[in-house]
Design a protein around this motif. Structure first.
Motif: not given
Length: 79
Positions: A11, A9, A14, A56
């Protein structure tokens, strides 16, 4: 030899990356809809990697998230 799936992932971007191998330049990207990109083997057309954009935000949805791909899953053993 069976391929293992990896999940990574990012972040900041995203994006959830799901892969059977490391991405490489010759893979052919194909938009599958719903902000999902498949990266295909240029010779076989097999899906080798998936990129799930805006991952997310999907965690807060109440509906089921499905990927438009099919697969067979088997356990692998470590040697």
């Amino acid at each position: 030899m069976a391929d293992k799936l990896t999940f990574q992932y990012d972040r900041d971007a995203d994006i959830l990356y799901i892969g059977k191998c490391s991405p490489y330049a010759d893979q052919e990207p194909e938009e599958l809809g719903d902000e999902v990109v498949a990266r295909l083997n240029p010779k076989t057309g097999e899906v080798e990697n998936l990129e799930v954009l805006f991952f997310s935000t999907r965690l807060f949805r109440k509906d089921l998230f499905e990927l438009p791909v099919s697969t067979e899953m088997h356990l692998t053993t470590e040697k």
